[in-house]
Design a protein around this motif. Sequence first.
Motif, mmCIF file in Angstrom:
data_model
loop_
_atom_site.group_PDB
_atom_site.id
_atom_site.type_symbol
_atom_site.label_atom_id
_atom_site.label_comp_id
_atom_site.label_asym_id
_atom_site.label_seq_id
_atom_site.Cartn_x
_atom_site.Cartn_y
_atom_site.Cartn_z
ATOM 1 N N UNK A 102 1.999 40.578 48.091
ATOM 2 C CA UNK A 102 2.234 39.547 47.095
ATOM 3 C C UNK A 102 2.712 40.167 45.779
ATOM 4 N N UNK A 103 3.208 39.330 44.880
ATOM 5 C CA UNK A 103 3.685 39.803 43.589
ATOM 6 C C UNK A 103 2.535 40.421 42.815
ATOM 7 N N UNK A 104 2.759 41.609 42.260
ATOM 8 C CA UNK A 104 1.758 42.261 41.431
ATOM 9 C C UNK A 104 2.357 42.508 40.057
ATOM 10 N N UNK A 105 1.500 42.809 39.096
ATOM 11 C CA UNK A 105 1.932 42.935 37.718
ATOM 12 C C UNK A 105 1.415 44.224 37.115
ATOM 13 N N UNK A 106 2.233 44.840 36.267
ATOM 14 C CA UNK A 106 1.789 45.965 35.463
ATOM 15 C C UNK A 106 1.321 45.410 34.136
ATOM 16 N N UNK A 107 0.126 45.800 33.710
ATOM 17 C CA UNK A 107 -0.456 45.255 32.488
ATOM 18 C C UNK A 107 -0.606 46.337 31.439
ATOM 19 N N UNK A 108 -0.596 45.905 30.184
ATOM 20 C CA UNK A 108 -0.934 46.818 29.103
ATOM 21 C C UNK A 108 -1.945 46.128 28.202
ATOM 22 N N UNK A 109 -2.784 46.945 27.570
ATOM 23 C CA UNK A 109 -3.847 46.401 26.729
ATOM 24 C C UNK A 109 -3.287 46.057 25.353
ATOM 25 N N UNK A 110 -4.170 45.595 24.502
ATOM 26 C CA UNK A 110 -3.792 45.208 23.134
ATOM 27 C C UNK A 110 -3.205 46.408 22.369
ATOM 28 N N UNK A 111 -3.667 47.644 22.724
ATOM 29 C CA UNK A 111 -3.212 48.881 22.054
ATOM 30 C C UNK A 111 -1.905 49.398 22.684
ATOM 31 N N UNK A 112 -1.249 48.617 23.568
ATOM 32 C CA UNK A 112 -0.034 49.023 24.280
ATOM 33 C C UNK A 112 -0.262 50.193 25.233
ATOM 34 N N UNK A 113 -1.486 50.361 25.709
ATOM 35 C CA UNK A 113 -1.788 51.391 26.707
ATOM 36 C C UNK A 113 -1.774 50.731 28.081
ATOM 37 N N UNK A 114 -1.164 51.380 29.086
ATOM 38 C CA UNK A 114 -1.134 50.782 30.420
ATOM 39 C C UNK A 114 -2.540 50.653 31.009
ATOM 40 N N UNK A 115 -2.757 49.591 31.737
ATOM 41 C CA UNK A 115 -4.041 49.347 32.380
ATOM 42 C C UNK A 115 -3.943 49.838 33.801
ATOM 43 N N UNK A 116 -4.871 50.713 34.194
ATOM 44 C CA UNK A 116 -4.845 51.211 35.577
ATOM 45 C C UNK A 116 -5.574 50.249 36.490
ATOM 46 N N UNK A 117 -5.284 50.365 37.772
ATOM 47 C CA UNK A 117 -5.924 49.500 38.774
ATOM 48 C C UNK A 117 -7.412 49.815 38.850
ATOM 49 N N UNK A 118 -8.174 48.802 39.220
ATOM 50 C CA UNK A 118 -9.610 49.004 39.385
ATOM 51 C C UNK A 118 -9.882 49.847 40.615
ATOM 52 N N UNK A 119 -10.971 50.602 40.598
ATOM 53 C CA UNK A 119 -11.323 51.389 41.815
ATOM 54 C C UNK A 119 -11.743 50.514 42.946
#
Length: 119
Positions: A102-119
């Motif tokens: 399915x479609x997935x998304x790359x996210x970034x936090x409020x500080x413009x840092x990329x969010x890694x996938x959960x374990x």
Amino acid sequence: MWRAFTEYGNNRWIDFIDKLLESYNTSVHSSTKFPPNNVTPANEAIVRANLYPKTVDQRSKTKFKVGDLVRISRKDNVFRKGYAMGWTFETFTVAKVKETRPTTYGLKSFDNEPVSARP
């Protein structure tokens, strides 16, 4: 096979297994569009294309666009209270829409840092 059991009036499959296999291997299969006896290394590419068609034109519409604000669902544990919020308090920005199934998304936090996938 069950038709043959009915036709012959018994469940002795050994008597007609050769005829059954011949019938199966010479009939055209809907997934490959070839009878199994006619599949060879020469037409392997055609059979593979019939089995695994390209689905580029069938992509689903994405729910979010780059720049949208989203929340992430919390990982539930067995003893989570039903009235507790199921989403994070922090909002994230969609940085990239990945064309996966399915479609997935790359996210970034409020500080413009990329969010890694959960374990």
